[in-house]
Enzyme design. Structure first.
Site, PDB file in Angstrom:
ATOM      1  N   GLU A 248       0.840  -1.211   0.000  1.00 20.88           N
ATOM      2  CA  GLU A 248       0.000   0.000   0.000  1.00 20.88           C
ATOM      3  C   GLU A 248       0.869   1.253   0.000  1.00 20.88           C
ATOM      4  O   GLU A 248       0.550   2.234  -0.675  1.00 20.88           O
ATOM      5  CB  GLU A 248      -0.925  -0.016   1.227  1.00 20.88           C
ATOM      6  CG  GLU A 248      -1.979  -1.115   1.121  1.00 20.88           C
ATOM      7  CD  GLU A 248      -2.953  -1.098   2.288  1.00 20.88           C
ATOM      8  OE1 GLU A 248      -2.490  -1.357   3.418  1.00 20.88           O
ATOM      9  OE2 GLU A 248      -4.141  -0.819   2.076  1.00 20.88           O
TER      10      GLU A 248
ATOM     11  N   GLU B 183      -3.544 -10.071   3.459  1.00 25.43           N
ATOM     12  CA  GLU B 183      -4.503  -9.778   4.538  1.00 25.43           C
ATOM     13  C   GLU B 183      -5.641 -10.777   4.628  1.00 25.43           C
ATOM     14  O   GLU B 183      -6.092 -11.137   5.714  1.00 25.43           O
ATOM     15  CB  GLU B 183      -5.088  -8.372   4.351  1.00 25.43           C
ATOM     16  CG  GLU B 183      -4.148  -7.226   4.707  1.00 25.43           C
ATOM     17  CD  GLU B 183      -3.235  -6.834   3.562  1.00 25.43           C
ATOM     18  OE1 GLU B 183      -3.104  -7.605   2.584  1.00 25.43           O
ATOM     19  OE2 GLU B 183      -2.626  -5.748   3.653  1.00 25.43           O
TER      20      GLU B 183
END
Ligand code: NAI
Length: 695
Positions: free
Chosen positions: A104, A124
């Protein structure tokens, strides 16, 4: 200690380095450091910024084994927002893995280049979470919905070249990453164009129809609906194209917060922590013995699988069988396993040839004179195994390890027939070996620490998890399964059906119920074991003979077309069979049992609490080092649903008091249910099993 984030300015370019070993986690100090770097980059002489990581990793986001700092300000989302909108060109130089928050961060930069060996990914989902710092909004803007969803729903990392083809990277270099990144930043300054924030990019939105189709396709995939993350990820990626960026970010944040507090995330996180913790054993400091050549004795179902695993890890393997015909069968089993691996694309023809070249077969144990380790996988018969161990003791060189794959037998008894009990260890693989990621390393009373350490190191080489177990009947996994099966058998005899029990446990999340598992494994093996143990059985203990009656009727499970179920051609699940119900009724009648009905919850609770109670006994006997090791064995070896974290985690969620009280209640009818004293102690002290996992 060096700062977690440092920076250097040269010729208009500031190079910011994240140095937070071992994985450059984006913890609170790093997030503050990144903001400080941005602050330092304010003066006009800084015209571009390069962000990179020290060491072999770019960043893996937050480390789950450390205390979470995600909710401390500044949040990662805020930091990334500031980077993206800082007004200067920001180049991410990916020196290695960029996972989760690390990816990210890279996506919030304006340009990304990577070393060829770098890998990127969003793991995730494996923890029941989603990329919550803009990942679900920025990724599809660059590469569209299909690729973004694949990355986030699979959770598997991809290589740099693939990522570049997808549009997530702008360049891939073989070497001199940082120099190239600085040159690139200089070129961008030279062009004089303002940076293009990823939030304003629209390449991935070019074809809204394709985008919508990818969303629909992802929704159409059948998934376990107790795992909420995939659905939320899909919704966020859908929101990316429908909502303005800020609104999409708010939507993502709300979803991330919901998932953070979900039961599934708690279970999955527990499982991941259990994986990390299992390697902490008292013998961890010992140096493993070098293992290059392994002997496998017995080339049946398990031996062939073990040989293939060892070959795959680069070892030389000598397979010893009872006679020429059995050896030929063993070698052909290995060949079949290789064939299947090639067909599935898991093994190249070239590697297969290499592995075959490292394999030798023999019918005399003398062939193992030079072996570093011998693993026996002959049938589960104490006298037979003792004979093999005597032979090994005679033949193996000093310092070689004698290992047994026994399911239940006493490793200390086997050690005693040798002159070197310190070199004896249990290495209990699970079936099928190629699919099961677990080995129980069974430590005998005299097993040397470096032999235990070698077991763990070998597991690592085989890409399997190792769990340390002590010596008892069935170690951790089979012992808990036996308790689970007893609970189920008692209900069967008292009025339930195999199908009812199996359905409840499948609904709980097991891929198969206990009777489907029994049919798959074959009923004859456990029948033979019960016959062997008949004499030593406690005559006062309740014995359910339904399994014996099925075997006497020639029903050995799926392989014979009938067991607890009837199996048609190619049928895996099996159909209920009135003949089985008649056998069960006859057993009840013989014992004078009047059938009663079992509710859904009672079936589930009896099965689960039997596992928890046995787990508590295993802990107090020191067979398992910690509750999470029991959880790991059940998750990886016995199909316990990962999102529930394992039986001991389930016990913590339910609460030990209600479990103990139910057990007490049931124990008034059946001593089997007597609560383990450890449960009473823990309740008195107000402790959870997870407290015993503390390091
Ligand atoms: P299997 O019957 O498929 O294979 C045993 C092999 O040993 C046969 O190929 C036989 O020819 C060979 N053998 C017999 N005597 C021998 C001797 N003196 N020297 C060399 N080879 C000899 O049995 P399986 O299922 O592979 O089980 C082997 C061991 O693994 C047992 O101790 C079992 O409890 C254990 N185990 C089995 C699991 C399973 O799911 N089947 C799972 C985990 C452990």
């Amino acid at each position: 200690m060096a700062d977690a984030v440092s920076w250097k300015i040269g010729e208009g370019v500031m190079v910011v380095t994240i140095d937070n070993p071992p994985v450059n986690a984006l913890d609170h100090a790093v997030r503050q450091g990144l903001l400080a770097a941005l602050e330092a980059a304010r003066p006009p002489e800084v015209r571009a910024i390069v962000i990179t990581g020290a060491g072999p990793v770019f960043s893996i986001g937050e480390e789950i084994t450390k205390a979470a700092t995600a909710d401390q300000v500044p949040s990662l989302g805020e930091v990334l927002d500031r980077i993206e909108t800082c007004g200067k060109q920001v180049v991410a130089a990916l020196n290695g893995q960029a996972l989760g928050g690390g990816l990210e961060l890279a996506l919030a930069c304006h340009t990304r280049i990577a070393l060829a060996e770098a890998r990127i990914g969003f793991p995730e989902v494996k923890l029941g979470l989603l990329p919550g710092a803009g990942g679900t909004q920025r990724t599809p803007r660059l590469c569209g919905a299909a690729e973004a969803l694949k990355l986030m729903l699979d959770g598997a990392p991809i290589d740099a070249v693939t990522a570049m083809a997808m549009g997530l990277l702008d360049g891939v270099v073989e070497e001199d990453l940082l120099d190239r990144a600085v040159i690139l930043a200089g070129m961008l300054i030279g062009e004089g164009k303002p940076p293009r924030p990823t939030r304003d990019r629209r390449e991935g939105f070019r074809d809204p129809q394709t985008y919508a189709a990818a969303i629909a396709a992802a929704r159409a995939v059948e998934r376990d609906d107790r795992l909420p993350a995939p659905e939320r990820i899909i919704a966020c990626v859908e929101a990316a194209i429908l909502l303005p960026f800020e609104a999409g970010i708010a939507y993502e944040r709300a979803a991330a917060e919901d998932l953070q507090t979900s039961d599934a995330a708690a279970g999955l996180r527990h499982a991941a922590l259990a994986e990390a913790r299992a390697a902490r054993i008292p013998e961890a400091g010992a140096t493993p013995r070098p293992v290059g050549h392994a002997g496998v004795i017995g080339g049946g179902l398990m031996g062939a699988g073990i040989a293939v695993a060892l070959l795959g890890a680069g070892l030389r393997v000598t397979l010893v069988e009872a006679d020429e015909a059995a050896l030929a069968r063993g070698l052909s089993r290995i060949d079949d396993l290789h064939e299947r691996a090639v067909a599935r694309g898991k093994l190249s023809e070239e590697s297969r040839e290499g592995e075959w070249a490292r394999l030798a077969g023999a019918t005399a144990i003398e062939a193992l004179r030079a072996a570093d380790i011998a693993i026996e996988a002959v049938p589960e018969d104490e006298a037979l195994k003792a004979g093999v161990f005597r032979d090994l003791d005679r033949v193996l060189r000093p310092g070689a390890i004698l290992a047994t794959n026994t399911s239940y037998l006493d490793v200390d008894d086997l050690a005693r027939v040798t002159s070197r009990p310190a070199d004896v260890v249990g290495l209990h693989f699970f079936s099928p070996v190629q699919a099961m990621p677990l080995i129980e390393v069974v430590v005998g009373a005299q097993t040397a620490p470096d032999v235990v350490a070698t077991g763990f190191e070998l597991a690592r080489q085989l890409r399997k998890f190792a769990v340390r177990a002590g010596v008892c009947d069935g170690f951790i996994g089979n012992r808990i399964l036996t308790a689970y099966r007893s609970a189920a058998d008692f209900m069967l005899e008292d009025g339930a059906t195999p199908a009812a029990i199996d359905r409840v446990m499948r609904d709980f999340g097991f891929p198969l119920g206990p009777y489907q598992v029994a049919d798959m494994a074959g009923l004859d093996i456990s029948w033979a074991r019960r016959q062997r143990l008949a004499e030593s059985r406690d005559p006062a203990a309740r014995y359910v003979a339904i399994g014996d009656r099925l075997c006497e009727a020639g029903r050995f499970g799926r392989k014979t077309g009938a067991g607890y179920y009837r199996y048609g051609e190619g049928s895996r699940m099996g159909a209920e069979d009135p003949a089985v119900i008649r056998i069960i009724e006859a057993e009840r009648a013989a014992k004078g049992i009047v059938a009663r009905s079992f509710g859904y919850d009672e079936i589930r609770d009896r099965c689960l609490y039997a596992m928890v109670n046995e787990g508590a006994k295993i802990l107090s006997e020191g067979i398992a080092l910690r509750p999470s090791d029991i959880d790991l064995v059940m998750l990886m070896g016995n199909g316990y649903p990962r999102l529930r974290g394992g039986p001991m985690k389930t016990a913590d969620v339910i609460g030990l008091l209600p479990i103990r009280n139910k057990l007490r209640d049931w124990a008034t009818q059946e001593p089997f249910w007597t609560p383990a004293p450890l449960l009473d102690e823990m309740i008195k002290e107000g402790r959870h099993f997870d407290d015993m996992n503390a390091d």
